[in-house]
Design an enzyme around this catalytic site. Sequence first.
Site, PDB file in Angstrom:
ATOM      1  N   ASP A  69       0.824  -1.268   0.021  1.00 11.89           N
ATOM      2  CA  ASP A  69      -0.049  -0.036  -0.057  1.00 11.89           C
ATOM      3  C   ASP A  69       0.841   1.170  -0.240  1.00 11.89           C
ATOM      4  O   ASP A  69       0.319   2.475  -0.216  1.00 11.89           O
ATOM      5  CB  ASP A  69      -1.100   0.075   1.077  1.00 11.89           C
ATOM      6  CG  ASP A  69      -0.264  -0.194   2.393  1.00 11.89           C
ATOM      7  OD1 ASP A  69       0.884  -0.143   2.585  1.00 11.89           O
ATOM      8  OD2 ASP A  69      -1.044   0.038   3.699  1.00 11.89           O
ATOM      9  N   GLU A  80       9.658  -4.302  10.013  1.00 14.09           N
ATOM     10  CA  GLU A  80       9.960  -2.971   9.513  1.00 14.09           C
ATOM     11  C   GLU A  80      10.609  -2.097  10.661  1.00 14.09           C
ATOM     12  O   GLU A  80       9.645  -1.559  11.563  1.00 14.09           O
ATOM     13  CB  GLU A  80       8.859  -2.170   8.844  1.00 14.09           C
ATOM     14  CG  GLU A  80       8.997  -0.707   8.139  1.00 14.09           C
ATOM     15  CD  GLU A  80       7.999  -0.094   7.199  1.00 14.09           C
ATOM     16  OE1 GLU A  80       7.047  -1.052   6.853  1.00 14.09           O
ATOM     17  OE2 GLU A  80       8.210   0.590   7.003  1.00 14.09           O
TER      18      GLU A  80
END
Length: 279
Positions: free
Chosen positions: A43, A182
């Site tokens: 996204d 992440e």
Amino acid sequence: MLTRTDMQKMKMENRKIAMVTAYDFPSAKTAQAAGVDMILVGDSLGMVVLGYDSTIKVTIGDMIHHGKAVRRGAQDTFVVVDMPFMSFHISQDQTMQNAQKLIQETDAQAVKLEGANEEILHTTRRLTEAGIPVVAHLGLTPQSVNVLGGYKVQGKDREAGEKLLQDAKNLADSGAIALVLECVPEELAAIVTEEIIIPTIGIGAGPDCDGQVLVYHDILKYGVDRLPKFVKPYADFNSTGKDSLEAYISDVRKQTFPAAEHTFNIKDKNLLPKTNRKE
Ligand code: KIV
């Protein structure tokens, strides 16, 4: 095409998984031709392709539109599609329908979900039971940027590290096939990688993860101005692209493009329409 079993074997044999994002036909085609193991239709497309300032405006419709193009460009590569902001939070029924739509319409192999609360663990189990593999995502989860207070490294103290490790174990127990980590310190990513049975795929999480993922536009420096610390650019499409377009504009203005080799001709002038024009 890579399978879940191959991924697991790669982890066991310490062969690293190379993943890259792609958002359209040409990026997917190039990623597959380069031999990437997995493609993520992230996204992040909201920022690098659509020009939003976060991933929050990205919709299921956007993900389907781009996911379909990626599949057309990379028919032989394992493709993961992100479930965008709020598409897996409103109700279990809506989550299942959104995941079904994403998989059926894009023909992707798996969906990716950010987070690890009870609801997401339950969703991970339900999707897995329904035959939809789930890639999990912990650490900096960009859909929660406003709750996290910015794009910051996560898991920097004992408590946060212990929570992240527990979340990772819970996701693996719930059936996730891989975990994106992440922006976490490499020491924490190394512990998580060692402690869980599924592959970890790092982005800003150091070299000890089982694989790495980067954003296509970051790797190629394409349309992005500032790169995060964890990115190594391998090209500079911004300057190559600008230089090339400037040369084209200049050729058009100087009338040196199109040249003879770019031009079609009719040799027999009788085939041209009659006009009063002098020969
Ligand atoms: O959306 C995305 O590209 C991602 C990666 C940064 C892992 O989630």
